[in-house]
Scaffold this motif. Sequence first.
Motif, PDB file in Angstrom:
ATOM      1  N   UNK A 169       0.820  -1.210   0.000  1.00  0.00           N
ATOM      2  CA  UNK A 169       0.000   0.000   0.000  1.00  0.00           C
ATOM      3  C   UNK A 169       0.855   1.262   0.000  1.00  0.00           C
ATOM      4  N   UNK A 170       2.042   1.185   0.579  1.00  0.00           N
ATOM      5  CA  UNK A 170       2.948   2.331   0.575  1.00  0.00           C
ATOM      6  C   UNK A 170       3.644   2.518  -0.771  1.00  0.00           C
ATOM      7  N   UNK A 171       3.418   1.589  -1.672  1.00  0.00           N
ATOM      8  CA  UNK A 171       4.013   1.686  -2.999  1.00  0.00           C
ATOM      9  C   UNK A 171       5.300   0.906  -3.161  1.00  0.00           C
ATOM     10  N   UNK A 172       5.648   0.111  -2.157  1.00  0.00           N
ATOM     11  CA  UNK A 172       6.868  -0.685  -2.214  1.00  0.00           C
ATOM     12  C   UNK A 172       6.516  -2.123  -2.609  1.00  0.00           C
ATOM     13  N   UNK A 173       6.401  -2.334  -3.918  1.00  0.00           N
ATOM     14  CA  UNK A 173       6.066  -3.671  -4.412  1.00  0.00           C
ATOM     15  C   UNK A 173       7.198  -4.664  -4.190  1.00  0.00           C
ATOM     16  N   UNK A 174       8.419  -4.130  -4.024  1.00  0.00           N
ATOM     17  CA  UNK A 174       9.582  -4.954  -3.717  1.00  0.00           C
ATOM     18  C   UNK A 174      10.337  -4.299  -2.574  1.00  0.00           C
ATOM     19  N   UNK A 175      10.746  -5.105  -1.604  1.00  0.00           N
ATOM     20  CA  UNK A 175      11.390  -4.523  -0.431  1.00  0.00           C
ATOM     21  C   UNK A 175      12.294  -5.534   0.251  1.00  0.00           C
TER      22      UNK A 175
END
Length: 420
Positions: A169-175
Amino acid sequence: MANLSEGESEVFVVPGISESKERELRDRIESTIWPNELEKEYGWTLGAPTWAVKPLAEEWANNYSWEDARTELNRWHHYRMKIDGHLVHYIHERSTHPDAIPIVLLHGWPSTFYEFHKLIDPLRDGVHGNQAFHVITPSLPGFGFSEAPKVKGYGVAKIGAMINALMVHLGYDKYMYHGGDWGAIIGKLIATRHNNNCKAYHTNLPMVLPPLPTPRNILFYPFKIAKFFTSLVVGFDTIYGTGKTVLGGLTFANAERNNECGYRAIQGTKPYSLSYGLSDSPVGLLGWMLEKYHDWTFHPVERQDTEGLPRTISSKEFLTQVSLYWITNTMSSSVRIYYECLQQNEMIGIVLPRIKIPVAVCAFAQDIYKMPKDWLETSTDLHQYNEMISGGHFPGLEEPEILLQDLQQFGKKIKQKKIL
Protein backbone atom coordinates in the motif's frame (compact mmCIF):
# COMPACT_ATOMS: atom_id res chain seq x y z
CA MET A 1 -11.50 3.97 14.52
CA ALA A 2 -10.57 6.60 11.99
CA ASN A 3 -12.87 6.78 8.98
CA LEU A 4 -10.32 5.30 6.60
CA SER A 5 -10.69 2.88 3.75
CA GLU A 6 -8.49 -0.18 3.44
CA GLY A 7 -4.94 0.91 2.65
CA GLU A 8 -5.53 4.56 3.54
CA SER A 9 -3.36 6.19 6.20
CA GLU A 10 -3.47 9.14 8.56
CA VAL A 11 -0.75 11.17 10.23
CA PHE A 12 -0.15 10.09 13.81
CA VAL A 13 1.49 12.03 16.64
CA VAL A 14 2.87 10.20 19.67
CA PRO A 15 0.65 11.49 22.49
CA GLY A 16 1.62 12.98 25.81
CA ILE A 17 0.16 11.91 29.13
CA SER A 18 -1.69 14.09 31.60
CA GLU A 19 -0.36 15.15 34.99
CA SER A 20 -3.03 13.04 36.66
CA LYS A 21 -1.86 9.95 34.75
CA GLU A 22 1.75 10.67 35.69
CA ARG A 23 0.72 11.06 39.30
CA GLU A 24 -1.26 7.83 39.18
CA LEU A 25 1.81 5.99 37.82
CA ARG A 26 3.99 7.37 40.62
CA ASP A 27 1.41 6.46 43.24
CA ARG A 28 1.08 2.92 41.93
CA ILE A 29 4.85 2.43 41.95
CA GLU A 30 5.25 3.90 45.42
CA SER A 31 2.47 1.70 46.83
CA THR A 32 3.85 -1.52 45.32
CA ILE A 33 3.53 -4.63 47.46
CA TRP A 34 6.91 -6.25 46.94
CA PRO A 35 7.10 -10.05 46.65
CA ASN A 36 8.38 -12.43 49.28
CA GLU A 37 11.81 -13.74 48.27
CA LEU A 38 14.25 -16.32 49.60
CA GLU A 39 16.91 -15.15 52.03
CA LYS A 40 19.78 -16.44 49.89
CA GLU A 41 20.62 -14.88 46.52
CA TYR A 42 20.17 -17.19 43.51
CA GLY A 43 20.99 -14.75 40.74
CA TRP A 44 18.31 -14.69 38.05
CA THR A 45 17.40 -18.38 38.21
CA LEU A 46 14.01 -17.63 39.82
CA GLY A 47 13.31 -14.59 37.63
CA ALA A 48 13.89 -10.86 38.10
CA PRO A 49 15.10 -10.22 41.68
CA THR A 50 13.84 -7.29 43.73
CA TRP A 51 17.30 -5.71 43.96
CA ALA A 52 17.28 -5.25 40.16
CA VAL A 53 13.65 -4.14 39.83
CA LYS A 54 13.51 -1.56 42.61
CA PRO A 55 16.04 0.96 41.24
CA LEU A 56 14.36 0.97 37.84
CA ALA A 57 10.93 1.38 39.41
CA GLU A 58 12.20 4.31 41.48
CA GLU A 59 13.74 5.91 38.40
CA TRP A 60 10.51 5.45 36.47
CA ALA A 61 8.57 7.17 39.24
CA ASN A 62 10.97 10.03 39.95
CA ASN A 63 13.54 10.63 37.20
CA TYR A 64 12.07 9.42 33.92
CA SER A 65 10.36 11.82 31.51
CA TRP A 66 7.87 10.47 28.97
CA GLU A 67 7.79 13.94 27.46
CA ASP A 68 11.50 13.71 26.63
CA ALA A 69 10.95 10.31 25.02
CA ARG A 70 7.93 11.63 23.15
CA THR A 71 9.98 14.52 21.77
CA GLU A 72 12.53 12.09 20.38
CA LEU A 73 9.86 9.83 18.89
CA ASN A 74 8.02 12.67 17.20
CA ARG A 75 11.14 13.62 15.24
CA TRP A 76 10.05 10.96 12.78
CA HIS A 77 7.01 10.74 10.55
CA HIS A 78 4.37 8.55 12.18
CA TYR A 79 1.22 7.24 10.51
CA ARG A 80 -1.53 4.71 11.03
CA MET A 81 -2.92 2.74 8.10
CA LYS A 82 -6.11 0.71 7.97
CA ILE A 83 -5.20 -2.89 7.15
CA ASP A 84 -7.64 -5.77 7.49
CA GLY A 85 -9.90 -3.46 9.48
CA HIS A 86 -7.18 -2.48 11.99
CA LEU A 87 -5.17 0.69 12.42
CA VAL A 88 -1.51 -0.27 12.10
CA HIS A 89 1.03 2.25 13.39
CA TYR A 90 4.31 2.75 11.55
CA ILE A 91 7.18 5.17 11.08
CA HIS A 92 7.98 6.00 7.46
CA GLU A 93 11.21 7.84 6.75
CA ARG A 94 11.98 8.34 3.08
CA SER A 95 15.59 8.72 2.07
CA THR A 96 16.78 11.52 -0.20
CA HIS A 97 19.34 9.19 -1.78
CA PRO A 98 18.39 8.23 -5.34
CA ASP A 99 19.62 4.64 -4.91
CA ALA A 100 17.78 4.03 -1.61
CA ILE A 101 15.90 0.76 -1.24
CA PRO A 102 12.88 0.13 0.99
CA ILE A 103 13.35 -1.83 4.21
CA VAL A 104 10.85 -2.83 6.85
CA LEU A 105 12.18 -3.28 10.41
CA LEU A 106 9.91 -5.42 12.58
CA HIS A 107 10.26 -5.89 16.32
CA GLY A 108 9.12 -8.70 18.60
CA TRP A 109 8.18 -9.18 22.25
CA PRO A 110 8.68 -7.65 24.76
CA SER A 111 9.77 -4.87 22.46
CA THR A 112 8.33 -2.09 20.32
CA PHE A 113 9.22 -0.07 17.24
CA TYR A 114 11.49 1.91 19.58
CA GLU A 115 14.00 -0.96 19.46
CA PHE A 116 15.21 0.58 16.18
CA HIS A 117 15.46 4.20 17.33
CA LYS A 118 19.25 4.22 16.83
CA LEU A 119 19.00 2.80 13.30
CA ILE A 120 16.26 4.82 11.60
CA ASP A 121 18.29 7.95 10.80
CA PRO A 122 21.57 6.26 9.76
CA LEU A 123 19.75 3.76 7.54
CA ARG A 124 17.74 6.54 5.94
CA ASP A 125 20.80 8.76 5.47
CA GLY A 126 23.20 6.07 4.23
CA VAL A 127 25.82 7.01 6.82
CA HIS A 128 29.50 6.31 6.14
CA GLY A 129 28.69 6.56 2.43
CA ASN A 130 26.99 3.17 2.51
CA GLN A 131 23.62 1.89 1.27
CA ALA A 132 20.64 4.13 2.10
CA PHE A 133 17.10 2.94 2.76
CA HIS A 134 13.53 4.12 2.86
CA VAL A 135 12.80 2.99 6.42
CA ILE A 136 9.42 1.62 7.50
CA THR A 137 9.16 0.63 11.16
CA PRO A 138 5.71 -0.75 12.11
CA SER A 139 4.22 -1.66 15.45
CA LEU A 140 2.84 -5.19 15.47
CA PRO A 141 -0.96 -5.39 15.83
CA GLY A 142 -1.79 -5.18 19.52
CA PHE A 143 1.58 -3.58 20.35
CA GLY A 144 2.04 0.09 21.19
CA PHE A 145 0.05 2.39 18.93
CA SER A 146 -1.27 -0.34 16.62
CA GLU A 147 -4.85 -1.39 17.21
CA ALA A 148 -5.32 -4.76 18.89
CA PRO A 149 -7.29 -7.51 17.13
CA LYS A 150 -10.75 -8.01 18.64
CA VAL A 151 -11.24 -11.62 17.53
CA LYS A 152 -9.19 -14.79 17.53
CA GLY A 153 -7.08 -15.82 14.59
CA TYR A 154 -4.40 -13.12 14.34
CA GLY A 155 -1.34 -15.31 14.42
CA VAL A 156 1.82 -15.21 12.35
CA ALA A 157 0.12 -15.84 8.99
CA LYS A 158 -2.43 -13.04 9.31
CA ILE A 159 0.06 -10.57 10.73
CA GLY A 160 2.56 -11.43 8.00
CA ALA A 161 -0.08 -10.69 5.38
CA MET A 162 -0.83 -7.37 7.10
CA ILE A 163 2.82 -6.28 7.13
CA ASN A 164 3.22 -7.21 3.47
CA ALA A 165 0.02 -5.30 2.66
CA LEU A 166 1.40 -2.26 4.49
CA MET A 167 4.48 -2.23 2.27
CA VAL A 168 2.49 -2.73 -0.92
CA HIS A 169 0.00 0.00 0.00
CA LEU A 170 2.95 2.33 0.58
CA GLY A 171 4.01 1.69 -3.00
CA TYR A 172 6.87 -0.69 -2.21
CA ASP A 173 6.07 -3.67 -4.41
CA LYS A 174 9.58 -4.95 -3.72
CA TYR A 175 11.39 -4.52 -0.43
CA MET A 176 14.01 -5.82 1.98
CA TYR A 177 13.05 -7.09 5.41
CA HIS A 178 14.74 -7.26 8.81
CA GLY A 179 13.29 -8.77 11.96
CA GLY A 180 14.18 -10.31 15.30
CA ASP A 181 12.07 -12.36 17.72
CA TRP A 182 8.47 -12.35 16.39
CA GLY A 183 9.72 -10.02 13.69
CA ALA A 184 12.03 -12.84 12.56
CA ILE A 185 9.31 -15.49 12.71
CA ILE A 186 6.86 -13.30 10.80
CA GLY A 187 9.69 -12.44 8.41
CA LYS A 188 10.35 -16.11 7.66
CA LEU A 189 6.71 -16.49 6.70
CA ILE A 190 6.77 -13.33 4.56
CA ALA A 191 9.98 -14.49 2.88
CA THR A 192 8.35 -17.79 1.86
CA ARG A 193 4.72 -16.80 1.24
CA HIS A 194 5.02 -13.20 0.04
CA ASN A 195 8.25 -13.37 -1.92
CA ASN A 196 6.70 -11.69 -4.92
CA ASN A 197 7.15 -8.56 -2.82
CA CYS A 198 9.73 -9.40 -0.15
CA LYS A 199 12.95 -9.86 -2.13
CA ALA A 200 15.59 -10.09 0.63
CA TYR A 201 15.42 -11.28 4.23
CA HIS A 202 17.82 -10.25 7.01
CA THR A 203 17.54 -11.54 10.56
CA ASN A 204 19.40 -12.19 13.79
CA LEU A 205 17.09 -15.10 14.65
CA PRO A 206 16.84 -17.67 11.83
CA MET A 207 14.21 -20.40 12.02
CA VAL A 208 15.22 -23.29 9.76
CA LEU A 209 15.49 -27.07 9.63
CA PRO A 210 18.80 -28.92 9.99
CA PRO A 211 20.28 -30.72 6.94
CA LEU A 212 17.80 -33.57 6.70
CA PRO A 213 18.13 -36.17 3.91
CA THR A 214 15.68 -34.57 1.50
CA PRO A 215 16.20 -35.20 -2.24
CA ARG A 216 17.63 -31.68 -2.66
CA ASN A 217 20.03 -32.00 0.27
CA ILE A 218 21.14 -35.49 -0.79
CA LEU A 219 21.99 -34.07 -4.21
CA PHE A 220 23.72 -30.86 -3.14
CA TYR A 221 24.75 -31.28 0.51
CA PRO A 222 25.52 -34.94 1.34
CA PHE A 223 28.47 -33.99 3.58
CA LYS A 224 26.33 -31.56 5.59
CA ILE A 225 23.75 -34.32 6.15
CA ALA A 226 26.48 -36.61 7.44
CA LYS A 227 27.81 -33.89 9.75
CA PHE A 228 24.35 -33.30 11.18
CA PHE A 229 23.67 -36.94 11.99
CA THR A 230 27.13 -37.24 13.50
CA SER A 231 26.37 -34.22 15.69
CA LEU A 232 23.33 -36.02 17.10
CA VAL A 233 25.71 -38.65 18.45
CA VAL A 234 28.77 -36.67 19.57
CA GLY A 235 27.11 -33.30 20.23
CA PHE A 236 26.54 -30.07 18.31
CA ASP A 237 29.49 -28.30 19.92
CA THR A 238 31.90 -31.02 18.83
CA ILE A 239 30.86 -30.82 15.19
CA TYR A 240 29.90 -27.19 14.69
CA GLY A 241 31.92 -25.43 17.39
CA THR A 242 31.17 -24.39 20.95
CA GLY A 243 28.10 -22.17 21.22
CA LYS A 244 27.30 -22.23 17.51
CA THR A 245 24.03 -24.13 18.08
CA VAL A 246 21.54 -22.78 20.62
CA LEU A 247 18.09 -24.32 20.27
CA GLY A 248 16.36 -23.70 23.60
CA GLY A 249 15.35 -27.31 24.10
CA LEU A 250 13.44 -27.41 20.79
CA THR A 251 10.21 -26.67 22.57
CA PHE A 252 7.75 -23.79 22.49
CA ALA A 253 6.06 -24.29 25.85
CA ASN A 254 7.46 -27.33 27.64
CA ALA A 255 9.21 -25.99 30.73
CA GLU A 256 10.29 -29.50 31.77
CA ARG A 257 12.65 -29.51 28.79
CA ASN A 258 13.65 -25.85 28.97
CA ASN A 259 13.30 -23.62 32.04
CA GLU A 260 13.48 -20.54 29.83
CA CYS A 261 10.17 -21.18 28.08
CA GLY A 262 7.86 -20.87 31.09
CA TYR A 263 6.70 -17.45 29.93
CA ARG A 264 5.76 -18.91 26.55
CA ALA A 265 3.76 -21.65 28.23
CA ILE A 266 1.50 -19.25 30.11
CA GLN A 267 1.29 -16.64 27.34
CA GLY A 268 0.53 -19.39 24.85
CA THR A 269 -2.20 -21.02 26.93
CA LYS A 270 -3.76 -18.62 29.49
CA PRO A 271 -2.84 -15.05 28.50
CA TYR A 272 -5.91 -13.50 30.16
CA SER A 273 -5.00 -14.71 33.65
CA LEU A 274 -1.47 -13.32 33.44
CA SER A 275 -2.65 -10.01 32.02
CA TYR A 276 -4.51 -8.81 35.12
CA GLY A 277 -1.25 -8.32 36.97
CA LEU A 278 0.66 -6.92 34.00
CA SER A 279 -2.11 -4.45 33.13
CA ASP A 280 -2.74 -3.26 36.69
CA SER A 281 0.74 -3.14 38.21
CA PRO A 282 3.45 -1.01 36.58
CA VAL A 283 6.11 -2.76 38.65
CA GLY A 284 4.69 -6.15 37.66
CA LEU A 285 4.99 -5.11 34.02
CA LEU A 286 8.50 -3.78 34.52
CA GLY A 287 9.68 -6.94 36.28
CA TRP A 288 8.17 -9.23 33.63
CA MET A 289 10.01 -7.32 30.90
CA LEU A 290 13.26 -6.86 32.81
CA GLU A 291 13.77 -10.61 33.09
CA LYS A 292 14.01 -10.81 29.30
CA TYR A 293 16.16 -7.69 28.94
CA HIS A 294 18.58 -9.31 31.34
CA ASP A 295 18.51 -12.95 30.26
CA TRP A 296 18.47 -12.34 26.51
CA THR A 297 21.22 -9.71 26.38
CA PHE A 298 25.00 -9.91 26.48
CA HIS A 299 26.74 -9.48 29.83
CA PRO A 300 30.41 -10.16 30.57
CA VAL A 301 30.61 -13.26 32.76
CA GLU A 302 31.74 -11.32 35.82
CA ARG A 303 28.61 -9.13 35.70
CA GLN A 304 26.03 -11.70 34.59
CA ASP A 305 24.41 -12.11 38.00
CA THR A 306 25.11 -8.67 39.45
CA GLU A 307 23.61 -6.29 36.89
CA GLY A 308 20.08 -5.99 35.59
CA LEU A 309 20.34 -4.31 32.23
CA PRO A 310 23.47 -4.72 30.14
CA ARG A 311 25.57 -1.57 29.91
CA THR A 312 24.69 -1.33 26.23
CA ILE A 313 21.04 -0.53 27.05
CA SER A 314 20.41 2.55 29.18
CA SER A 315 17.77 2.60 31.88
CA LYS A 316 15.96 5.36 29.96
CA GLU A 317 15.79 3.21 26.83
CA PHE A 318 14.40 0.30 28.79
CA LEU A 319 11.89 2.52 30.59
CA THR A 320 10.73 3.94 27.27
CA GLN A 321 10.00 0.38 26.12
CA VAL A 322 8.12 -0.29 29.36
CA SER A 323 6.28 3.04 29.12
CA LEU A 324 5.06 2.29 25.60
CA TYR A 325 3.37 -0.84 26.92
CA TRP A 326 2.04 0.89 30.05
CA ILE A 327 0.68 4.03 28.39
CA THR A 328 -1.09 2.08 25.63
CA ASN A 329 -2.18 -0.81 27.91
CA THR A 330 -1.00 -3.29 25.28
CA MET A 331 0.90 -5.91 27.26
CA SER A 332 -2.31 -7.95 27.47
CA SER A 333 -2.88 -7.77 23.71
CA SER A 334 0.78 -8.24 22.79
CA VAL A 335 1.11 -11.62 24.53
CA ARG A 336 -1.81 -13.06 22.58
CA ILE A 337 0.45 -13.68 19.59
CA TYR A 338 1.91 -16.55 21.65
CA TYR A 339 -1.57 -17.98 22.14
CA GLU A 340 -2.43 -17.68 18.46
CA CYS A 341 0.81 -19.23 17.26
CA LEU A 342 0.68 -22.14 19.71
CA GLN A 343 -3.02 -22.91 19.33
CA GLN A 344 -2.85 -22.74 15.53
CA ASN A 345 0.32 -24.86 15.55
CA GLU A 346 1.93 -22.33 13.24
CA MET A 347 5.60 -22.99 14.03
CA ILE A 348 5.67 -26.19 11.96
CA GLY A 349 4.57 -24.33 8.85
CA ILE A 350 7.06 -21.57 9.52
CA VAL A 351 10.14 -23.71 10.08
CA LEU A 352 9.58 -26.24 7.25
CA PRO A 353 9.83 -24.18 4.02
CA ARG A 354 13.16 -23.34 2.45
CA ILE A 355 13.71 -19.62 1.88
CA LYS A 356 14.37 -19.06 -1.82
CA ILE A 357 15.06 -15.31 -1.73
CA PRO A 358 18.48 -13.96 -0.64
CA VAL A 359 19.06 -14.29 3.10
CA ALA A 360 21.50 -12.66 5.53
CA VAL A 361 22.01 -13.79 9.11
CA CYS A 362 23.76 -11.71 11.75
CA ALA A 363 24.37 -14.03 14.72
CA PHE A 364 24.87 -12.23 18.03
CA ALA A 365 26.62 -13.88 20.94
CA GLN A 366 23.77 -14.04 23.45
CA ASP A 367 20.74 -14.50 21.20
CA ILE A 368 18.22 -17.11 22.33
CA TYR A 369 18.52 -19.26 19.18
CA LYS A 370 21.57 -19.80 17.01
CA MET A 371 21.97 -22.23 14.14
CA PRO A 372 25.14 -23.38 12.36
CA LYS A 373 25.99 -21.95 8.99
CA ASP A 374 25.60 -25.45 7.52
CA TRP A 375 21.92 -25.47 8.46
CA LEU A 376 21.37 -22.03 6.97
CA GLU A 377 23.06 -22.98 3.71
CA THR A 378 20.79 -25.99 3.21
CA SER A 379 17.57 -24.23 4.24
CA THR A 380 18.01 -20.78 2.71
CA ASP A 381 19.61 -18.94 -0.19
CA LEU A 382 22.32 -17.65 2.14
CA HIS A 383 24.18 -14.63 0.77
CA GLN A 384 25.70 -13.30 3.99
CA TYR A 385 26.55 -14.73 7.41
CA ASN A 386 28.36 -12.88 10.18
CA GLU A 387 29.00 -13.97 13.76
CA MET A 388 29.45 -11.43 16.55
CA ILE A 389 31.34 -11.76 19.83
CA SER A 390 28.88 -9.54 21.70
CA GLY A 391 25.24 -8.49 21.57
CA GLY A 392 22.09 -10.43 22.17
CA HIS A 393 18.41 -10.61 21.37
CA PHE A 394 17.87 -6.84 21.02
CA PRO A 395 20.78 -5.87 18.75
CA GLY A 396 19.16 -2.64 17.62
CA LEU A 397 19.52 -1.40 21.20
CA GLU A 398 22.63 -3.33 22.24
CA GLU A 399 24.87 -3.13 19.17
CA PRO A 400 23.26 -0.70 16.72
CA GLU A 401 26.47 0.10 14.85
CA ILE A 402 27.18 -3.58 14.18
CA LEU A 403 23.63 -4.23 13.03
CA LEU A 404 23.68 -1.08 10.89
CA GLN A 405 26.83 -2.18 9.08
CA ASP A 406 25.42 -5.66 8.52
CA LEU A 407 22.19 -4.29 7.06
CA GLN A 408 24.06 -1.86 4.81
CA GLN A 409 26.42 -4.60 3.65
CA PHE A 410 23.52 -6.85 2.71
CA GLY A 411 21.57 -4.00 1.16
CA LYS A 412 24.53 -3.10 -1.03
CA LYS A 413 24.80 -6.69 -2.26
CA ILE A 414 21.10 -6.76 -3.06
CA LYS A 415 21.36 -3.46 -4.89
CA GLN A 416 24.39 -4.56 -6.92
CA LYS A 417 22.63 -7.75 -7.96
CA LYS A 418 19.66 -5.61 -9.04
CA ILE A 419 17.32 -7.63 -6.83
CA LEU A 420 15.95 -4.31 -5.56
